[in-house]
Design a protein around this motif. Structure first.
Motif, PDB file in Angstrom:
ATOM      1  N   GLU A  26      48.467  44.543  34.148  1.00  0.00           N
ATOM      2  CA  GLU A  26      47.708  45.594  33.458  1.00  0.00           C
ATOM      3  C   GLU A  26      46.443  45.952  34.195  1.00  0.00           C
ATOM      4  N   ASN A  27      45.985  45.023  35.059  1.00  0.00           N
ATOM      5  CA  ASN A  27      44.823  45.386  35.850  1.00  0.00           C
ATOM      6  C   ASN A  27      45.191  46.352  36.941  1.00  0.00           C
ATOM      7  N   LEU A  28      46.439  46.237  37.363  1.00  0.00           N
ATOM      8  CA  LEU A  28      46.836  46.849  38.611  1.00  0.00           C
ATOM      9  C   LEU A  28      46.569  48.334  38.609  1.00  0.00           C
ATOM     10  N   ASP A  29      47.000  48.942  37.538  1.00  0.00           N
ATOM     11  CA  ASP A  29      46.827  50.385  37.447  1.00  0.00           C
ATOM     12  C   ASP A  29      45.383  50.765  37.618  1.00  0.00           C
ATOM     13  N   VAL A  30      44.537  50.037  36.876  1.00  0.00           N
ATOM     14  CA  VAL A  30      43.128  50.432  36.854  1.00  0.00           C
ATOM     15  C   VAL A  30      42.514  50.246  38.221  1.00  0.00           C
ATOM     16  N   PHE A  31      42.794  49.082  38.839  1.00  0.00           N
ATOM     17  CA  PHE A  31      42.115  48.802  40.093  1.00  0.00           C
ATOM     18  C   PHE A  31      42.674  49.621  41.231  1.00  0.00           C
ATOM     19  N   GLU A  32      43.961  49.681  41.331  1.00  0.00           N
ATOM     20  CA  GLU A  32      44.530  50.377  42.480  1.00  0.00           C
ATOM     21  C   GLU A  32      44.143  51.830  42.446  1.00  0.00           C
ATOM     22  N   GLN A  33      44.038  52.372  41.290  1.00  0.00           N
ATOM     23  CA  GLN A  33      43.725  53.793  41.222  1.00  0.00           C
ATOM     24  C   GLN A  33      42.256  54.045  41.349  1.00  0.00           C
ATOM     25  N   SER A  34      41.455  53.008  41.214  1.00  0.00           N
ATOM     26  CA  SER A  34      40.031  53.286  41.296  1.00  0.00           C
ATOM     27  C   SER A  34      39.597  53.458  42.732  1.00  0.00           C
ATOM     28  N   HIS A  35      40.412  53.021  43.675  1.00  0.00           N
ATOM     29  CA  HIS A  35      39.968  53.128  45.064  1.00  0.00           C
ATOM     30  C   HIS A  35      39.898  54.545  45.559  1.00  0.00           C
ATOM     31  N   PRO A  36      40.864  55.360  45.195  1.00  0.00           N
ATOM     32  CA  PRO A  36      40.684  56.749  45.641  1.00  0.00           C
ATOM     33  C   PRO A  36      39.392  57.347  45.149  1.00  0.00           C
ATOM     34  N   ARG A  47      43.366  43.937  20.961  1.00  0.00           N
ATOM     35  CA  ARG A  47      43.892  44.457  22.226  1.00  0.00           C
ATOM     36  C   ARG A  47      42.888  45.393  22.880  1.00  0.00           C
ATOM     37  N   GLY A  48      42.287  46.236  22.056  1.00  0.00           N
ATOM     38  CA  GLY A  48      41.313  47.187  22.584  1.00  0.00           C
ATOM     39  C   GLY A  48      40.125  46.484  23.205  1.00  0.00           C
ATOM     40  N   ARG A  49      39.687  45.421  22.549  1.00  0.00           N
ATOM     41  CA  ARG A  49      38.550  44.680  23.080  1.00  0.00           C
ATOM     42  C   ARG A  49      38.882  44.070  24.422  1.00  0.00           C
ATOM     43  N   ALA A  50      40.118  43.589  24.554  1.00  0.00           N
ATOM     44  CA  ALA A  50      40.507  42.993  25.831  1.00  0.00           C
ATOM     45  C   ALA A  50      40.501  44.040  26.933  1.00  0.00           C
ATOM     46  N   VAL A  51      40.991  45.219  26.595  1.00  0.00           N
ATOM     47  CA  VAL A  51      41.046  46.267  27.610  1.00  0.00           C
ATOM     48  C   VAL A  51      39.667  46.800  27.934  1.00  0.00           C
ATOM     49  N   SER A  52      38.755  46.719  26.959  1.00  0.00           N
ATOM     50  CA  SER A  52      37.428  47.283  27.206  1.00  0.00           C
ATOM     51  C   SER A  52      36.745  46.554  28.353  1.00  0.00           C
ATOM     52  N   ALA A  53      37.130  45.299  28.566  1.00  0.00           N
ATOM     53  CA  ALA A  53      36.557  44.578  29.713  1.00  0.00           C
ATOM     54  C   ALA A  53      36.973  45.253  31.015  1.00  0.00           C
ATOM     55  N   LYS A  54      38.272  45.595  31.109  1.00  0.00           N
ATOM     56  CA  LYS A  54      38.746  46.245  32.323  1.00  0.00           C
ATOM     57  C   LYS A  54      38.108  47.608  32.503  1.00  0.00           C
TER      58      LYS A  54
END
Lengths: 243, 464
Positions: free
Chosen positions: B407-417, A215-222
């Motif tokens: 799960e991407n949403l949080d990261v991306f949406e918050q990165s814009h500010p 799971r951690g590896r998958a998130v590390s991409a993001k």
């Protein structure tokens, strides 16, 4: 995906991330990193002449100073310093500037869970801001085991205290995010799938640990994507820092 | 030994001569006049008692905590006040970690004298049970960046943190009413400290052979100065403390002139601190309501998130709700929108009514209190920022609609500010204040999705 975490996140959702670089004026490099409420400020000074007594003078030396928000510096802080030092030593190019010391100072601004991963991310961003030569960047994530036996990511402080085991995992930055080649390439697989650091607390079965890793590896991409983007966007507006 | 010397920063003779010569024509290196202060920015954290002060390039963070302890034997009915200064090595390469050096101790003592001896903080109100339990207030000052004049900046940080600090209310209970029960902030509103006046420290530096006086020296000026003096005065004109430790001798007429200047500066600084504190407290107050709203917000979050799961395409909804709130916030409802975001608007109108009602219902519970929160009080160009955020959010949303990964949403949406370097800290502060402000529904809604995924720390007690 069930939504059974207290703040409404799903298992794989991270808290809002924020990264700013070049926040301090005197430091050679500085960055703040916040995950939700947890916020850490890191500053880098270096390379300075000379190494410490017991360090190898043929390589650069990394020195980490951890400053808690309040209270005396005790054993937990020393442990964090040691983990940070070993992690950052593995990502820095130590042979470029031999017989020098680079100091990284980490100041905890707020602690709401996943403090060490936040600090590692902040330190990495500060190193980039200072221009210290690095092999690759590091992204850190905290995975903990919830009561149901499944893995949840980026716990807040209450979740961390209630869980029976958690793991801090540090992965190298994915090269795919730099080259923009879409999905993972076979030739870069050995680097991407390595783990730089793993710190676990509590008892967890081996399968669960392996699940945490995956799971951690998958998130590390993001995380790598986010880190790369925040570095890029701030680069043109960098102002030279005072000496 | 040589290594340490090699690492210290030395002032060159040219720089020294330049600073002194420029002062002869009443000019300072950064363009100020001799008695001007640098720009002061006071920011507060989300929790009580955390302040961040920037005075020019000097950056200080203050943090106040409280704890129940036994009082000193000679003062059984007074609380205690302790100041801890940390000269963090990140502030200056010459600062070393470990035991505080003499300048750190001196700074701590100056601030301590200003607060304690002048009775700025009422310590008798900190007594709970005389002789047994009193509140000990601990102020931690972290020096993050040394741009000169650490005393003044640290003093302001301490005062700002003390002004926004709230200690938990406690009552006596149990048998014989001897047990002290500390109430967590959810049950009882925490209490502010009683501050009688604000002692402001004003530092003067004496430069050159004529001992020219300047206020608020930068660290370049500190390196060339002959002597310094700190005068702690309050708005009423009382001198709380004066510190002149060694250095060049100055005429007593100069000292009197400095004191007069200090009282003028103190009045000015007091109004600035009070404005900053009241702007942040305005957002935070009343405390009980904000905690109540947080509790109700937590409950509402649960409802809205389960509603989100029911709908077939949660990712769309999340994006569009976020967009809608961004757009509302920028108060540009239609017409001036960029083409890409108009797609989002169309999708939004297809959303079910029940979703709107859910969100509106949730938002309405936050409302209470004054509704004229001024988004420009923090000095951020909010409209331009929000339009740029909305446009960026829209562009990103369209590219991400195909992926639909929450799960991407949080990261991306918050990165814009974060994309804009300068407005980032104010935006976060704005967002933080937004959460607890009783503003219009639009502003609250704008922040709500972002904080929806965050865990509110249920225990906000600073007392251990």
């Amino acid at each position: 995906m069930e939504v059974d975490r207290a703040d409404g996140r799903t298992r794989n959702q991270l808290r809002p991330l924020a990264c700013t670089r070049c926040t301090l004026n005197r430091a050679h490099g500085s960055a703040t990193w916040s995950q939700g409420e947890t916020k850490v400020l890191a500053a880098v000074f270096g390379p300075k002449a000379g190494t410490k007594k017991n360090e190898n003078p043929e390589k650069a030396c990394i020195e980490v100073i951890w400053k808690p928000k309040t209270g005396q510096i005790g054993k937990p802080e020393k442990e964090y310093e040691m983990i940070l030092k070993r992690t950052l030593q593995s990502i820095c190019l130590l042979t470029v500037n031999p017989n020098t010391t680079t100091s990284i100072i980490v100041q905890v601004v707020n602690d709401d869970g996943a403090l060490l991963p936040c600090a590692i991310n902040a330190a990495c961003a500060a190193l980039v801001d200072a221009g210290i030569p690095l092999k690759h960047l590091a992204v850190a994530i905290c995975c903990c085991l919830a009561d149901g036996g499944y893995v949840i990511l980026d716990p807040c402080k209450l979740e961390e205290q209630r869980t029976k085991a958690f793991a801090y995992l540090v992965f190298p930055n994915l090269l795919a995010s730099v080259h923009r080649k879409g999905s993972l390439q076979v030739e870069v697989e050995p680097v991407e799938h390595g783990i730089i650091t793993s710190v676990t607390r509590g008892v967890m079965p081996v399968e669960d640990y392996l699940r945490c890793l995956e799971r951690g590896r998958a998130v590390s991409a993001k995380l790598s994507e986010f880190l790369r983007r925040s570095m890029q966007l701030q680069a043109p507006s960098d102002s030279p820092t005072a000496g | 030994m040589e290594q340490r010397l090699a690492n210290t920063w030395q002032m060159t003779v040219n720089e020294k001569k330049f600073i002194e010569t420029a002062l002869l024509s009443d000019l300072r290196v950064d363009g100020r006049r001799p008695f001007d202060y640098r720009r002061l920015i006071i920011k507060f954290g989300r929790e009580d008692g955390l302040s961040e002060v920037q005075l020019g390039h000097t950056h200080v963070m203050g943090f106040v905590t409280s704890q129940l302890v036994q009082p000193y034997r000679d003062r059984p009915n007074e609380g205690t006040l302790a100041i801890f200064t940390e000269f963090s090595p990140m502030a200056d390469p010459s600062f070393e970690a470990g035991r505080p050096g003499e300048s750190a101790v001196e700074l701590g003592r100056i601030i301590d004298r200003g607060l304690r001896e002048s009775r700025a903080i009422d310590t008798e109100s900190l007594c709970v049970v005389a002789g047994k339990f009193v509140w000990a207030i601990r102020i931690d000052l972290h020096i993050l960046d040394n741009g000169g004049n650490l005393v003044d900046a640290a003093n302001i940080a301490a005062l700002a943190a003390l002004s926004t600090f709230r200690r938990p209310e406690c009552s006596l209970g149990g048998k014989d009413a001897q047990e002290v029960i500390v109430h967590p902030p959810e049950t009882r509103e925490p209490l502010p400290l009683i501050i009688h006046h604000l002692p402001i420290a004003v530092t003067f530096a004496f430069l050159g052979k004529d001992n020219i006086v300047v206020v608020d020296p930068t660290h370049y000026e500190e390196a060339v100065m002959g002597g310094r003096m700190t005068a702690t005065v309050n708005m009423n004109g009382d001198v709380c403390a004066i510190q002149k430790a060694g250095g060049v001798g100055v005429m007593h007429s100069v000292i009197m002139q400095c004191l007069r200047i200090a009282s003028v500066k103190a009045a000015d600084m007091t109004t600035k601190i009070k404005n900053a504190v009241s702007t942040s407290l305005y957002a935070y107050s009343p405390q009980v309501e904000s905690y109540k709203t947080e509790r109700s917000q937590r409950m509402i979050k649960r409802h809205t998130s389960t509603a989100a799961v029911d709908v077939s395409e949660p990712s769309h909804k999340e994006i569009n709700v976020l967009l809608r709130h961004h757009l509302e916030r920028s108060t540009i409802r239609s017409g001036e929108l960029i083409a890409s975001s108009s797609n989002a608007m169309e999708i939004e109108t297809q959303l079910s009514e029940q979703d709107e009602k859910q969100r509106d219902g949730g938002a309405r519970t936050f409302i209470g209190g004054p509704s004229n929160w001024d988004p420009l009080s923090k000095g951020v160009d909010s409209d331009a920022l929000k339009v740029s955020l909305a446009s960026r959010g829209a562009v990103r949303a369209n590219t991400k609609l195909e992926e639909s990964k929450i799960e991407n949403l949080d990261v991306f949406e918050q990165s814009h500010p974060l994309a804009d370097v300068n407005p980032v800290p104010p935006l976060h502060e704005v967002a933080a204040i937004d959460l607890q402000t009783k503003g219009e529904r639009t502003l609250k809604d704008a922040v709500k999705p972002k904080h929806k995924r965050k865990k509110k720390p249920s225990s906000k007690t600073d007392a251990s």
